[in-house]
Design a protein around this motif. Sequence first.
Motif, PDB file in Angstrom:
ATOM      1  N   SER A 138     107.788  54.250   4.750  1.00 35.60           N
ATOM      2  CA  SER A 138     108.521  53.178   4.098  1.00 35.60           C
ATOM      3  C   SER A 138     108.344  53.271   2.589  1.00 35.60           C
ATOM      4  O   SER A 138     107.537  54.055   2.084  1.00 35.60           O
ATOM      5  N   MET A 139     109.087  52.467   1.859  1.00 35.57           N
ATOM      6  CA  MET A 139     109.011  52.468   0.407  1.00 35.57           C
ATOM      7  C   MET A 139     107.647  51.988  -0.094  1.00 35.57           C
ATOM      8  O   MET A 139     107.120  52.517  -1.066  1.00 35.57           O
ATOM      9  N   ALA A 140     107.080  50.995   0.554  1.00 32.96           N
ATOM     10  CA  ALA A 140     105.865  50.361   0.050  1.00 32.96           C
ATOM     11  C   ALA A 140     104.600  50.885   0.690  1.00 32.96           C
ATOM     12  O   ALA A 140     103.540  50.914   0.052  1.00 32.96           O
ATOM     13  N   VAL A 141     104.653  51.282   1.950  1.00 30.49           N
ATOM     14  CA  VAL A 141     103.480  51.747   2.685  1.00 30.49           C
ATOM     15  C   VAL A 141     103.856  52.997   3.472  1.00 30.49           C
ATOM     16  O   VAL A 141     104.878  53.024   4.159  1.00 30.49           O
ATOM     17  N   CYS A 142     103.021  54.022   3.355  1.00 27.97           N
ATOM     18  CA  CYS A 142     103.159  55.224   4.185  1.00 27.97           C
ATOM     19  C   CYS A 142     101.830  55.477   4.890  1.00 27.97           C
ATOM     20  O   CYS A 142     100.772  55.428   4.252  1.00 27.97           O
ATOM     21  N   VAL A 143     101.885  55.746   6.184  1.00 30.19           N
ATOM     22  CA  VAL A 143     100.703  56.097   6.957  1.00 30.19           C
ATOM     23  C   VAL A 143     100.961  57.463   7.572  1.00 30.19           C
ATOM     24  O   VAL A 143     101.907  57.641   8.333  1.00 30.19           O
ATOM     25  N   ASN A 144     100.108  58.411   7.227  1.00 27.99           N
ATOM     26  CA  ASN A 144     100.305  59.803   7.607  1.00 27.99           C
ATOM     27  C   ASN A 144      99.088  60.315   8.377  1.00 27.99           C
ATOM     28  O   ASN A 144      97.995  59.729   8.304  1.00 27.99           O
ATOM     29  N   PRO A 145      99.249  61.421   9.121  1.00 34.11           N
ATOM     30  CA  PRO A 145      98.105  61.960   9.883  1.00 34.11           C
ATOM     31  C   PRO A 145      96.938  62.299   8.961  1.00 34.11           C
ATOM     32  O   PRO A 145      97.147  62.713   7.817  1.00 34.11           O
ATOM     33  N   GLY A 146      95.628  62.153   9.441  1.00 35.20           N
ATOM     34  CA  GLY A 146      95.265  61.475  10.646  1.00 35.20           C
ATOM     35  C   GLY A 146      95.062  59.988  10.452  1.00 35.20           C
ATOM     36  O   GLY A 146      95.499  59.185  11.268  1.00 35.20           O
ATOM     37  N   SER A 147      94.384  59.533   9.350  1.00 38.05           N
ATOM     38  CA  SER A 147      94.344  58.095   9.049  1.00 38.05           C
ATOM     39  C   SER A 147      94.533  57.934   7.544  1.00 38.05           C
ATOM     40  O   SER A 147      93.718  57.327   6.856  1.00 38.05           O
ATOM     41  N   ALA A 148      95.618  58.497   7.044  1.00 33.81           N
ATOM     42  CA  ALA A 148      95.889  58.495   5.603  1.00 33.81           C
ATOM     43  C   ALA A 148      96.738  57.291   5.258  1.00 33.81           C
ATOM     44  O   ALA A 148      97.940  57.266   5.507  1.00 33.81           O
ATOM     45  N   PHE A 149      96.124  56.269   4.687  1.00 30.37           N
ATOM     46  CA  PHE A 149      96.782  55.023   4.335  1.00 30.37           C
ATOM     47  C   PHE A 149      97.214  55.082   2.874  1.00 30.37           C
ATOM     48  O   PHE A 149      96.395  55.319   1.980  1.00 30.37           O
ATOM     49  N   ASN A 150      98.501  54.846   2.624  1.00 22.91           N
ATOM     50  CA  ASN A 150      99.054  54.896   1.272  1.00 22.91           C
ATOM     51  C   ASN A 150      99.812  53.617   0.958  1.00 22.91           C
ATOM     52  O   ASN A 150     100.610  53.147   1.771  1.00 22.91           O
ATOM     53  N   CYS A 151      99.566  53.064  -0.221  1.00 24.29           N
ATOM     54  CA  CYS A 151     100.258  51.869  -0.698  1.00 24.29           C
ATOM     55  C   CYS A 151     100.905  52.189  -2.030  1.00 24.29           C
ATOM     56  O   CYS A 151     100.259  52.739  -2.934  1.00 24.29           O
ATOM     57  N   TYR A 152     102.194  51.830  -2.170  1.00 24.92           N
ATOM     58  CA  TYR A 152     102.938  52.077  -3.390  1.00 24.92           C
ATOM     59  C   TYR A 152     103.415  50.790  -4.064  1.00 24.92           C
ATOM     60  O   TYR A 152     104.259  50.833  -4.963  1.00 24.92           O
ATOM     61  N   TRP A 153     102.888  49.631  -3.640  1.00 21.79           N
ATOM     62  CA  TRP A 153     103.207  48.405  -4.359  1.00 21.79           C
ATOM     63  C   TRP A 153     102.740  48.538  -5.805  1.00 21.79           C
ATOM     64  O   TRP A 153     101.587  48.893  -6.061  1.00 21.79           O
ATOM     65  N   GLN A 154     103.580  48.246  -6.762  1.00 19.44           N
ATOM     66  CA  GLN A 154     103.175  48.248  -8.156  1.00 19.44           C
ATOM     67  C   GLN A 154     102.446  46.946  -8.465  1.00 19.44           C
ATOM     68  O   GLN A 154     102.926  45.862  -8.138  1.00 19.44           O
ATOM     69  N   MET A 155     101.274  47.077  -9.109  1.00 16.07           N
ATOM     70  CA  MET A 155     100.397  45.933  -9.322  1.00 16.07           C
ATOM     71  C   MET A 155      99.991  45.872 -10.786  1.00 16.07           C
ATOM     72  O   MET A 155      98.982  46.450 -11.210  1.00 16.07           O
ATOM     73  N   PRO A 156     100.754  45.163 -11.622  1.00 16.44           N
ATOM     74  CA  PRO A 156     100.418  45.063 -13.048  1.00 16.44           C
ATOM     75  C   PRO A 156      99.322  44.027 -13.301  1.00 16.44           C
ATOM     76  O   PRO A 156      99.159  43.065 -12.532  1.00 16.44           O
ATOM     77  N   PHE A 157      98.583  44.217 -14.390  1.00 21.31           N
ATOM     78  CA  PHE A 157      97.565  43.250 -14.793  1.00 21.31           C
ATOM     79  C   PHE A 157      97.391  43.345 -16.300  1.00 21.31           C
ATOM     80  O   PHE A 157      97.579  44.401 -16.917  1.00 21.31           O
ATOM     81  N   LEU A 158      97.007  42.219 -16.907  1.00 23.72           N
ATOM     82  CA  LEU A 158      96.914  42.168 -18.364  1.00 23.72           C
ATOM     83  C   LEU A 158      95.532  42.524 -18.883  1.00 23.72           C
ATOM     84  O   LEU A 158      95.412  43.248 -19.875  1.00 23.72           O
ATOM     85  N   THR A 159      94.470  42.019 -18.246  1.00 26.93           N
ATOM     86  CA  THR A 159      93.141  42.229 -18.826  1.00 26.93           C
ATOM     87  C   THR A 159      92.186  42.995 -17.914  1.00 26.93           C
ATOM     88  O   THR A 159      91.389  43.795 -18.399  1.00 26.93           O
TER      89      THR A 159
END
Length: 355
Positions: free
Chosen positions: A124-145
């Motif tokens: 998916s655009m925001a989360v990809c889970v690939n073999p064997g337990s590869a968890f990927n998150c692509y949510w953009q998370m901005p922060f100021l400080t």
Amino acid sequence: MFDLSTLCQVVDIKSRSISPENYTGEPGKGGMCPPEQGIASHACRDLGMGWKVNPCVRIEGGSIFEMADIQGPGMIRHIWLTPQGRWRDLILRIYWDDQAQPSVECPVGDFFCMGWNEYSQISSMAVCVNPGSAFNCYWQMPFLTRCRITLENLADKETIVYYQVDYTLQALPDTIAYFHAQFRRTNPLPYKEVYTIVDGIRGKGQYVGTYMAWGVNNSNWWGEGEIKFYMDGDRDYPTICGTGTEDYFCGSYNFEDPLTHDRYAAFSTPYTGLQVLAPDKLYRSQFRFGMYRWHIPDPIYFDSSLKVTIQALGWRSEGRYLPLQDDIASVAYWYQTLPTVEFPPLPDRDYLEVI
């Protein structure tokens, strides 16, 4: 947000990455662990410094590991990690701009759409889970400080985690909204009670996604329930009301295979998906489902408050609805202005456990 049309532009942004080979993300500091201090000291003994000396971390049972501490302004762009054991034993928390309470608090399995502790590929655009337990998150998370990311190991024994946090340092406007994610579980849902995905959101922002781990405790179709978004002072009735569970997750007609009509049809697309864990002849007695819906092209905007609920509804005799008593867990994803309202306490380890 970058896309193919912006990749050819020159920008004033600095790329950084945090991993066990560079705990701070500092420039020119990757791969400097002395061989005798690395977790892979035995494997690299013939090669020395720089040869995959410290690729992962050990997190002791009952302890909290600080995965990242970044001074802003900046933006988290990608998180990759590989949990072991029971994925609900590892709790991900993210804190923005020195807040005492986290804006993200969630078991890692559920955060990455793997609530049932079983691998199922997601593309998916925001989360990809690939073999064997590869968890990927692509949510953009901005922060100021400041951004702090921690992992808490609820288990009694240590666990090994490989991880990488890819981020950028860059100028940001004061009007940014901060990423949030909240986990909930009710098992079983009391009879005739509506399941709450999230409540108590205060601020201005946009709701961007839902993941649900749904364990069915009855026969027949289970997804007639409507999702409802109560926003900006709605009380008895919501502003947005769906027409059915599979409808909200962008399926139709019971998620049935349209050719055979005798099985569920799993799918994974950029914005929506369905995982199906079927029962077998021994021990596993019920169907379990994972469903995600990303409101990336269609965010749900709110000005001051938001509550999201979904009905658990099936069929009983004589064509009547049956309020269900299922095992339901969820993660709500949204962006909002700070401060973050304190979340309800997470359930204890036994209540979190998939059994």
